[in-house]
Write an enzyme that holds these catalytic residues in place. Structure first.
Site, PDB file in Angstrom:
ATOM      1  N   THR A 102       0.684  -1.358  -0.140  1.00 22.09           N
ATOM      2  CA  THR A 102      -0.139   0.238  -0.042  1.00 22.09           C
ATOM      3  C   THR A 102       0.890   0.947  -0.151  1.00 22.09           C
ATOM      4  O   THR A 102       0.238   2.771  -0.407  1.00 22.09           O
ATOM      5  CB  THR A 102      -1.014   0.243   1.430  1.00 22.09           C
ATOM      6  OG1 THR A 102      -0.626   0.199   2.039  1.00 22.09           O
ATOM      7  CG2 THR A 102      -1.703  -1.361   0.772  1.00 22.09           C
ATOM      8  N   ASN A 123      -4.377  -9.410  -2.232  1.00 21.89           N
ATOM      9  CA  ASN A 123      -2.840  -9.749  -1.793  1.00 21.89           C
ATOM     10  C   ASN A 123      -2.742 -10.763  -1.050  1.00 21.89           C
ATOM     11  O   ASN A 123      -1.895 -10.768  -0.260  1.00 21.89           O
ATOM     12  CB  ASN A 123      -2.545  -8.490  -1.745  1.00 21.89           C
ATOM     13  CG  ASN A 123      -1.157  -8.433  -2.260  1.00 21.89           C
ATOM     14  OD1 ASN A 123      -0.738  -9.003  -3.200  1.00 21.89           O
ATOM     15  ND2 ASN A 123      -0.482  -6.761  -1.602  1.00 21.89           N
ATOM     16  N   ARG A 139      -1.027 -13.463   0.243  1.00 21.76           N
ATOM     17  CA  ARG A 139       0.014 -14.531   1.252  1.00 21.76           C
ATOM     18  C   ARG A 139      -0.429 -15.484   1.591  1.00 21.76           C
ATOM     19  O   ARG A 139       0.061 -15.314   2.953  1.00 21.76           O
ATOM     20  CB  ARG A 139       1.078 -13.281   0.928  1.00 21.76           C
ATOM     21  CG  ARG A 139       1.631 -11.718   0.292  1.00 21.76           C
ATOM     22  CD  ARG A 139       1.824 -12.593  -0.753  1.00 21.76           C
ATOM     23  NE  ARG A 139       1.816 -11.178  -1.383  1.00 21.76           N
ATOM     24  CZ  ARG A 139       1.626 -11.409  -2.539  1.00 21.76           C
ATOM     25  NH1 ARG A 139      -0.102 -11.812  -2.918  1.00 21.76           N
ATOM     26  NH2 ARG A 139       1.660 -10.016  -3.811  1.00 21.76           N
ATOM     27  N   TYR A 176      12.043  -6.779   4.897  1.00 18.86           N
ATOM     28  CA  TYR A 176      11.973  -7.465   3.347  1.00 18.86           C
ATOM     29  C   TYR A 176      13.539  -7.629   2.761  1.00 18.86           C
ATOM     30  O   TYR A 176      14.205  -6.729   2.070  1.00 18.86           O
ATOM     31  CB  TYR A 176      10.564  -7.539   3.027  1.00 18.86           C
ATOM     32  CG  TYR A 176      10.618  -6.375   1.884  1.00 18.86           C
ATOM     33  CD1 TYR A 176      10.594  -7.043   0.348  1.00 18.86           C
ATOM     34  CD2 TYR A 176       9.761  -5.051   2.576  1.00 18.86           C
ATOM     35  CE1 TYR A 176       9.886  -5.843  -0.703  1.00 18.86           C
ATOM     36  CE2 TYR A 176       9.951  -4.755   1.419  1.00 18.86           C
ATOM     37  CZ  TYR A 176       9.629  -4.695   0.174  1.00 18.86           C
ATOM     38  OH  TYR A 176       9.783  -3.420  -0.730  1.00 18.86           O
ATOM     39  N   TRP A 198      11.179 -10.588   7.720  1.00 19.12           N
ATOM     40  CA  TRP A 198      11.547 -10.050   9.278  1.00 19.12           C
ATOM     41  C   TRP A 198      10.478  -8.827   9.712  1.00 19.12           C
ATOM     42  O   TRP A 198      10.821  -7.448   9.610  1.00 19.12           O
ATOM     43  CB  TRP A 198      12.813  -9.261   9.420  1.00 19.12           C
ATOM     44  CG  TRP A 198      13.948 -10.048   8.200  1.00 19.12           C
ATOM     45  CD1 TRP A 198      14.503 -11.302   9.457  1.00 19.12           C
ATOM     46  CD2 TRP A 198      14.787 -10.728   7.740  1.00 19.12           C
ATOM     47  NE1 TRP A 198      15.536 -12.224   8.625  1.00 19.12           N
ATOM     48  CE2 TRP A 198      15.646 -12.064   7.410  1.00 19.12           C
ATOM     49  CE3 TRP A 198      14.668  -9.807   6.405  1.00 19.12           C
ATOM     50  CZ2 TRP A 198      16.529 -12.161   6.696  1.00 19.12           C
ATOM     51  CZ3 TRP A 198      15.068 -10.324   5.729  1.00 19.12           C
ATOM     52  CH2 TRP A 198      15.461 -11.284   5.101  1.00 19.12           C
ATOM     53  N   ARG A 199       9.420  -9.215   9.924  1.00 19.67           N
ATOM     54  CA  ARG A 199       8.651  -8.091  10.138  1.00 19.67           C
ATOM     55  C   ARG A 199       7.643  -9.182  11.581  1.00 19.67           C
ATOM     56  O   ARG A 199       6.553  -7.585  12.003  1.00 19.67           O
ATOM     57  CB  ARG A 199       7.451  -8.242   9.539  1.00 19.67           C
ATOM     58  CG  ARG A 199       6.325 -10.071   8.743  1.00 19.67           C
ATOM     59  CD  ARG A 199       6.028  -9.250   7.503  1.00 19.67           C
ATOM     60  NE  ARG A 199       5.103  -8.395   6.856  1.00 19.67           N
ATOM     61  CZ  ARG A 199       4.773  -8.606   5.684  1.00 19.67           C
ATOM     62  NH1 ARG A 199       5.243  -9.882   5.460  1.00 19.67           N
ATOM     63  NH2 ARG A 199       4.775  -7.726   4.865  1.00 19.67           N
ATOM     64  N   GLY A 252      -4.040  -9.297 -18.965  1.00 21.18           N
ATOM     65  CA  GLY A 252      -4.969  -8.314 -18.624  1.00 21.18           C
ATOM     66  C   GLY A 252      -5.698  -8.513 -17.197  1.00 21.18           C
ATOM     67  O   GLY A 252      -5.556  -8.930 -16.160  1.00 21.18           O
ATOM     68  N   GLY A 254       1.338  -4.878  -9.064  1.00 22.36           N
ATOM     69  CA  GLY A 254      -0.068  -5.427  -8.355  1.00 22.36           C
ATOM     70  C   GLY A 254      -0.295  -3.610  -7.703  1.00 22.36           C
ATOM     71  O   GLY A 254      -1.247  -2.967  -7.565  1.00 22.36           O
ATOM     72  N   ASP A 255       0.973  -2.995  -7.317  1.00 23.14           N
ATOM     73  CA  ASP A 255       0.513  -1.907  -6.596  1.00 23.14           C
ATOM     74  C   ASP A 255       0.031  -1.029  -7.776  1.00 23.14           C
ATOM     75  O   ASP A 255      -0.361   0.366  -7.429  1.00 23.14           O
ATOM     76  CB  ASP A 255       1.971  -1.624  -5.794  1.00 23.14           C
ATOM     77  CG  ASP A 255       1.603  -3.104  -4.472  1.00 23.14           C
ATOM     78  OD1 ASP A 255       1.156  -3.636  -4.232  1.00 23.14           O
ATOM     79  OD2 ASP A 255       3.106  -3.553  -4.362  1.00 23.14           O
TER      80      ASP A 255
END
Length: 303
Positions: free
Chosen positions: A31, A163, A165, A85, A100-101, A229, A256-257
């Site tokens: 984001t 999104n 994961r 990351y 690493w979050r 597409g 995508g972002d």
């Protein structure tokens, strides 16, 4: 403060390795990347998160300011560090991430927020967040959803990119589906990627994804399919919007972002869904020909 959209989520330090093993240090996050591109496209945008009082936190704030994105909703704390990351790129442009979050400052965003901060989120015209935002804030989903509902009650709109994961939601897939369904029912605009939706929901086709999401009431849905597409659902009808020109990717990070930024910027400027989708394709096509999440601003001169 007047903004058109507030992007909610996580920004981290980024260490990127190219196929030759050379490393570069930047900052990024889904984001966050969208917020930067929205700012460059002339949208009055803010980024909402928390960062540590560390060099990565300082760089995140600096990048926002340099790209005309308000940092008024970026909380700094000495109680946790900014997440980190790494990205490793193959020669075909595909990438692999390591994170690493788990104890990052971003996880404390809602708990650190003041009542005035949350009220300001509620009053924004648009809120944008992703499945990663939901994961990062999963410990605070009750106040988060209270804020989102209050935002809707005040006439605000919500845009959401799934999104999904699998590593983030490992062992919590049912919780993920429940949480995603809950926010989909609130969303006005959905921008999922088919591969992600297939992993989470078992959809066989992109049309299955559109049909499932449409039942929960979003008025506008764009399902991203990479080089194939998008499927666009608008006005109760679905149509395929192909990529205008083939692109050979160097690095698909933030594809995508950036598409989401181009698409949302088009909508906020009054474009119809087809025109906005083509704008998303055009920006994403530029981004994937450059290494890293954020391309040089001069590459966007013709957008």
């Amino acid at each position: 403060m007047s903004v058109d959209v507030i992007c909610i989520g996580e920004a981290m330090g980024e260490i990127s390795f190219d196929p030759a093993g050379n490393a570069s240090v930047k900052v990024g996050g889904d984001t966050f990347n969208t917020a930067v591109y929205l700012g460059r496209l002339g949208i009055k945008c803010a980024f909402a998160s928390a960062v540590g009082e560390d060099p990565f936190g300082e760089q995140i704030r600096s990048v926002l300011k340099d790209n005309h994105v308000s940092d008024a909703f970026l909380i700094s704390t000495d109680q946790a560090n900014t997440g980190l990351y790494s990205i490793t790129n193959r020669t075909d442009g595909e990438r692999f991430f390591h994170y690493w979050r788990n104890q990052s400052a971003a996880r404390q965003t809602i708990s650190l927020a003041s009542p005035a901060y949350l009220n300001a989120l509620e009053d924004a015209p648009w809120l944008y967040l992703s499945g990663i935002s939901l994961h990062v804030l999963e410990g605070d989903t009750t106040p988060l959803f209270q804020t989102l509902q209050a935002h809707k009650d005040k006439g605000g709109k919500i845009a959401f990119d799934g999104n999904f994961r699998p590593k983030l939601w490992s062992g919590k897939e049912e919780q993920a589906r429940e949480t995603y369904a809950r926010i989909t029912a609130l969303a006005d605009v959905m921008m999922p990627t088919f591969d992600d939706e297939q992993l989470l929901w078992g959809d066989k086709t992109a049309q299955d994804t559109v049909s499932r999401i449409a039942k929960l009431s979003p008025a506008l849905i764009v399902v991203k399919q990479g080089e194939q597409g998008c499927l666009l659902y608008e006005g109760g009808e679905t149509r395929h919007i192909p990529i205008p020109e083939p692109v050979t990717p160097i690095d698909t990070t933030a594809a995508g972002d950036s598409f989401n930024a181009g698409f949302m910027a088009g909508l906020l400027k009054g474009q119809d869904g087809v025109t906005a989708t083509l704008a998303g394709h055009k920006l994403a096509g530029k981004v994937i020909t450059h290494r890293g999440a954020i391309i040089p601003a001069e590459m966007m001169a013709d957008l």
